[in-house]
Design a protein around this motif. Structure first.
Motif, PDB file in Angstrom:
ATOM      1  N   GLN A 140      17.131 -34.294  38.033  1.00  0.00           N
ATOM      2  CA  GLN A 140      16.031 -35.241  37.909  1.00  0.00           C
ATOM      3  C   GLN A 140      15.642 -35.432  36.449  1.00  0.00           C
ATOM      4  OE1 GLN A 140      14.620 -37.195  40.399  1.00  0.00           O
ATOM      5  NE2 GLN A 140      13.860 -38.169  38.536  1.00  0.00           N
TER       6      GLN A 140
ATOM      7  N   LYS B  61      18.133 -37.739  34.911  1.00  0.00           N
ATOM      8  CA  LYS B  61      17.859 -39.123  35.304  1.00  0.00           C
ATOM      9  C   LYS B  61      16.699 -39.702  34.497  1.00  0.00           C
ATOM     10  CE  LYS B  61      19.612 -38.754  40.040  1.00  0.00           C
ATOM     11  NZ  LYS B  61      19.283 -38.849  41.480  1.00  0.00           N
TER      12      LYS B  61
ATOM     13  N   LYS C 213      16.967 -42.761  31.789  1.00  0.00           N
ATOM     14  CA  LYS C 213      16.145 -43.961  31.948  1.00  0.00           C
ATOM     15  C   LYS C 213      15.353 -44.247  30.680  1.00  0.00           C
ATOM     16  CE  LYS C 213      12.538 -45.940  34.909  1.00  0.00           C
ATOM     17  NZ  LYS C 213      11.662 -45.693  36.089  1.00  0.00           N
TER      18      LYS C 213
ATOM     19  N   HIS D 268      21.113 -44.290  37.930  1.00  0.00           N
ATOM     20  CA  HIS D 268      20.312 -43.398  38.769  1.00  0.00           C
ATOM     21  C   HIS D 268      21.217 -42.471  39.592  1.00  0.00           C
ATOM     22  CE1 HIS D 268      21.165 -45.162  42.755  1.00  0.00           C
ATOM     23  NE2 HIS D 268      21.223 -46.307  42.115  1.00  0.00           N
TER      24      HIS D 268
ATOM     25  N   PRO E  30      23.632 -40.247  35.866  1.00  0.00           N
ATOM     26  CA  PRO E  30      22.935 -40.426  34.587  1.00  0.00           C
ATOM     27  C   PRO E  30      23.810 -40.116  33.368  1.00  0.00           C
ATOM     28  CG  PRO E  30      22.104 -38.497  35.783  1.00  0.00           C
ATOM     29  CD  PRO E  30      22.942 -39.274  36.740  1.00  0.00           C
TER      30      PRO E  30
END
Length: 249
Positions: free
Chosen positions: A31, A34, A38, A83, A86
């Motif tokens: 996570q 990711k 982003k 997503h 990554p």
């Protein structure tokens, strides 16, 4: 869709892409990777111009979308969505040029996989779309030759967007006219004009039509595929014309 060749990036851009990938990989959890990907991509101003320049150079027609081949390519699409993977956010081999509709309106986060987990969508820099899709030229519609071809038809709406279907039908007529014009001016010795006809033909939107025309003219069933359009087939099989057009492809 047509087969495309990937170009090399400037070394400074390649270095930056590697730096950002290392920053993502350094994160402790998936996570976190990711989130980092982003955030880094949102601030990608230092690499975006070079990426867009290279993708535009590779693109079909004059800076057309690599998926539909019709609209202007404005977006950098991550073939394998960031997503999902990554670590491929700044992977040059994962970047394609897309119009905003194909990218956001159609593909979005969709990335269908087969039973073995392999991508079903066709990356035209790795695979030849002609192996997966056949264009029915008079109708302007695609037929799937493989599950990958069907996935492209479904995800990008290649047959469900009337503007694409009509555009391909019109492009078929326009391409026939260009072939006739090329033959006429070449026979008159106007070779500069002939080269300009070739340049314009390849710079137009929907060049998948002219690619399909030349490809299908070599098919064992070409006479059936061009039934009623024997004059088109004769032009496409003209060795001098083929060399003049395909040397530019």
């Amino acid at each position: 869709m047509i087969r495309l060749s990937r170009v090399d990036l400037p070394q400074e851009t390649t270095t930056l892409l590697g730096k950002y990938t290392k920053e993502i990989a350094a994160q402790a959890t998936e996570q976190a990777r990711k989130d980092k990907a982003k955030n880094l991509w949102a601030g990608r101003r230092t690499v975006r111009p070079a990426l867009l320049a290279a993708l535009t150079e590779m693109a079909p027609g004059h800076a057309r979308c690599m998926y539909c081949g019709d609209s202007e390519g404005t977006d950098i699409d991550h073939f394998d969505p960031k997503h999902r993977t990554p670590l491929r956010t700044f992977d040059w081999l994962n970047h394609l040029l897309s119009c905003s509709y194909c990218n956001s309106g159609r593909k979005g986060s969709r990335f269908p996989l087969d039973a073995d987990g392999a991508p079903l969508l066709v990356d035209p820099t790795l695979l030849d779309p002609l192996d997966h899709l056949r264009l029915v030229l008079p109708l302007g519609e695609y037929q799937a030759r493989t599950p990958q071809g069907q996935a492209c038809i479904d995800v990008f709406g290649l047959n469900s967007r009337p503007v694409l279907v009509k555009g391909r039908v019109d492009a078929y007529v326009t391409a026939h006219g260009a072939l006739l014009h090329w033959r006429h001016v070449t026979d008159k010795g106007q070779h500069d004009k002939a080269r300009e006809i070739v340049r314009v033909s390849w710079d137009r939107p929907l060049v998948d039509v002219i690619v399909a025309m030349f490809h299908q003219s070599e098919h064992a069933a070409a006479e059936a595929l061009f039934a009623g359009e024997e004059d088109v087939l004769t032009l496409l099989r003209d060795p001098e014309l083929r060399e003049g057009f395909l040397s530019r492809a």
